[in-house]
Design a protein around this motif. Structure first.
Motif, PDB file in Angstrom:
ATOM      1  N   LYS A  27       0.847  -1.194   0.000  1.00  0.00           N
ATOM      2  CA  LYS A  27       0.000   0.000   0.000  1.00  0.00           C
ATOM      3  C   LYS A  27       0.885   1.247   0.000  1.00  0.00           C
ATOM      4  N   GLY A  28       0.697   2.117  -0.987  1.00  0.00           N
ATOM      5  CA  GLY A  28       1.494   3.335  -1.105  1.00  0.00           C
ATOM      6  C   GLY A  28       2.755   3.164  -1.925  1.00  0.00           C
ATOM      7  N   ASN A  29       3.091   1.942  -2.283  1.00  0.00           N
ATOM      8  CA  ASN A  29       4.285   1.682  -3.090  1.00  0.00           C
ATOM      9  C   ASN A  29       3.935   0.648  -4.171  1.00  0.00           C
ATOM     10  N   PRO A  30       3.284   1.090  -5.260  1.00  0.00           N
ATOM     11  CA  PRO A  30       2.805   0.160  -6.288  1.00  0.00           C
ATOM     12  C   PRO A  30       3.931  -0.454  -7.101  1.00  0.00           C
ATOM     13  N   SER A  31       3.615  -1.566  -7.738  1.00  0.00           N
ATOM     14  CA  SER A  31       4.534  -2.238  -8.650  1.00  0.00           C
ATOM     15  C   SER A  31       3.815  -2.532  -9.955  1.00  0.00           C
ATOM     16  N   GLU A  32       4.584  -2.924 -10.951  1.00  0.00           N
ATOM     17  CA  GLU A  32       4.015  -3.215 -12.261  1.00  0.00           C
ATOM     18  C   GLU A  32       3.310  -4.564 -12.284  1.00  0.00           C
TER      19      GLU A  32
ATOM     20  N   PRO B 244      -1.883  -3.166  -3.147  1.00  0.00           N
ATOM     21  CA  PRO B 244      -2.948  -3.821  -2.390  1.00  0.00           C
ATOM     22  C   PRO B 244      -4.000  -2.818  -1.943  1.00  0.00           C
ATOM     23  N   GLU B 245      -5.222  -3.276  -1.872  1.00  0.00           N
ATOM     24  CA  GLU B 245      -6.312  -2.424  -1.415  1.00  0.00           C
ATOM     25  C   GLU B 245      -6.139  -2.068   0.055  1.00  0.00           C
ATOM     26  N   MET B 246      -5.576  -3.002   0.852  1.00  0.00           N
ATOM     27  CA  MET B 246      -5.434  -2.804   2.293  1.00  0.00           C
ATOM     28  C   MET B 246      -3.976  -2.811   2.704  1.00  0.00           C
ATOM     29  N   SER B 247      -3.668  -2.086   3.779  1.00  0.00           N
ATOM     30  CA  SER B 247      -2.314  -2.079   4.328  1.00  0.00           C
ATOM     31  C   SER B 247      -1.991  -3.437   4.925  1.00  0.00           C
ATOM     32  N   GLY B 248      -0.700  -3.752   5.000  1.00  0.00           N
ATOM     33  CA  GLY B 248      -0.272  -5.016   5.580  1.00  0.00           C
ATOM     34  C   GLY B 248      -0.265  -6.172   4.611  1.00  0.00           C
ATOM     35  N   VAL B 249      -0.658  -5.922   3.358  1.00  0.00           N
ATOM     36  CA  VAL B 249      -0.679  -6.965   2.330  1.00  0.00           C
ATOM     37  C   VAL B 249       0.451  -6.696   1.336  1.00  0.00           C
ATOM     38  N   GLU B 250       1.108  -7.737   0.880  1.00  0.00           N
ATOM     39  CA  GLU B 250       2.181  -7.601  -0.096  1.00  0.00           C
ATOM     40  C   GLU B 250       1.875  -8.445  -1.327  1.00  0.00           C
TER      41      GLU B 250
ATOM     42  N   LEU C  82      -9.553  -3.734  -8.706  1.00  0.00           N
ATOM     43  CA  LEU C  82     -10.775  -3.308  -8.029  1.00  0.00           C
ATOM     44  C   LEU C  82     -11.180  -1.880  -8.370  1.00  0.00           C
ATOM     45  N   LYS C  83     -10.221  -0.962  -8.381  1.00  0.00           N
ATOM     46  CA  LYS C  83     -10.527   0.420  -8.730  1.00  0.00           C
ATOM     47  C   LYS C  83      -9.250   1.135  -9.106  1.00  0.00           C
ATOM     48  N   ARG C  84      -9.417   2.241  -9.830  1.00  0.00           N
ATOM     49  CA  ARG C  84      -8.252   3.003 -10.291  1.00  0.00           C
ATOM     50  C   ARG C  84      -8.288   4.401  -9.731  1.00  0.00           C
ATOM     51  N   GLU C  85      -7.151   4.849  -9.216  1.00  0.00           N
ATOM     52  CA  GLU C  85      -6.977   6.222  -8.768  1.00  0.00           C
ATOM     53  C   GLU C  85      -5.759   6.792  -9.477  1.00  0.00           C
TER      54      GLU C  85
ATOM     55  N   ALA D 151      -6.765  -6.839  -5.250  1.00  0.00           N
ATOM     56  CA  ALA D 151      -6.813  -7.863  -4.211  1.00  0.00           C
ATOM     57  C   ALA D 151      -6.170  -9.140  -4.776  1.00  0.00           C
ATOM     58  N   ARG D 152      -5.625  -9.941  -3.902  1.00  0.00           N
ATOM     59  CA  ARG D 152      -5.024 -11.193  -4.344  1.00  0.00           C
ATOM     60  C   ARG D 152      -6.096 -12.084  -4.979  1.00  0.00           C
ATOM     61  N   PHE D 153      -5.742 -12.669  -6.117  1.00  0.00           N
ATOM     62  CA  PHE D 153      -6.686 -13.531  -6.824  1.00  0.00           C
ATOM     63  C   PHE D 153      -6.324 -14.974  -6.554  1.00  0.00           C
ATOM     64  N   ASP D 154      -7.263 -15.706  -5.996  1.00  0.00           N
ATOM     65  CA  ASP D 154      -7.070 -17.135  -5.732  1.00  0.00           C
ATOM     66  C   ASP D 154      -7.938 -17.917  -6.704  1.00  0.00           C
ATOM     67  N   SER D 155      -7.285 -18.546  -7.673  1.00  0.00           N
ATOM     68  CA  SER D 155      -8.036 -19.290  -8.695  1.00  0.00           C
ATOM     69  C   SER D 155      -8.525 -20.622  -8.159  1.00  0.00           C
TER      70      SER D 155
END
Length: 209
Positions: A157-162, A179-185, A195-198, A205-209
């Motif tokens: 969160k706050g540090n996006p990647s490609e 990530p949509e929420m903090s604490g997720v990598e 989920l949304k674009r800013e 969000a993590r996708f679990d197939s």
């Protein structure tokens, strides 16, 4: 003239020019067989023409160099021709002024710098006159709900990647995700759902197939 073209100092530029000739012959032969190298390589290109050039990392560099605005084969030919032209001209001018050509340690960096500049400005000019396939053009917002794969770094969160996402036409888009929420990598290789674009960054969000 032949001696100048194939002297050791000009060998990298001669090889580059030979590759242009080889690609041209290959494209003609492939068209005779009903197959186009331009289209084939464009389908394998790692960047898409709709991506925003303000992105950082690979997408920012690719946008500046116009990789994402030209078919890959055309861009590659532009690189080869620019590299050869600048190399030959710089060595020719050096030969006139100093009676000897630049060593490759000097001529190669010069050629690379001006090749990058050529990609930026000549590439942009070519892109403006090339016909565009509007039927496959998509808005970046239509990627909402798409599944992508993180391709570079670790997103927090706050540090996006490609991440790489394919649209409904199977065109590739490189975007920034976090990530949509903090604490997720999201580590490299993680599959995520958009989920949304800013601005230029997508929350995911993590996708679990």
């Amino acid at each position: 003239m032949v001696e100048f073209l194939f002297t050791q100092a000009n060998l990298p530029f001669s090889i580059s020019l030979f590759l242009v000739l080889l690609l041209g012959i290959s494209e003609v032969l492939s068209l005779m067989l009903g197959y186009s190298l331009v289209g084939a390589l464009d389908n394998c290109a790692p960047v898409d023409a709709d991506i925003e050039t303000s992105f950082t990392g690979f997408t920012g560099v690719s946008g500046w160099l116009c990789i994402n605005r030209l078919p890959l084969l055309i861009w590659f030919v532009l690189v080869l021709i620019s590299f050869s032209f600048v190399g030959y001209v710089s060595n020719y001018l050096a030969l006139i002024m100093t009676q000897q050509m630049f060593p490759q340690a000097i001529s190669l960096p010069i050629a690379l710098v001006f090749t990058a500049i050529s990609c930026r400005y000549v590439g942009a000019a070519i892109a403006r006159v090339l016909p565009k396939n509007e039927s496959n053009a998509v808005s970046i917002d239509t990627l909402l709900g798409s599944v992508g794969t993180v391709t570079l770094g670790c997103a927090i969160k706050g540090n996006p990647s490609e991440a790489l996402v394919r649209d409904k036409h199977q065109q590739r888009h490189y975007i920034l995700v976090e990530p949509e929420m903090s604490g997720v990598e999201f580590n490299t290789g993680t599959q995520v759902i958009l989920l949304k674009r800013e601005g230029t960054v997508w929350s995911a969000a993590r996708f679990d197939s």
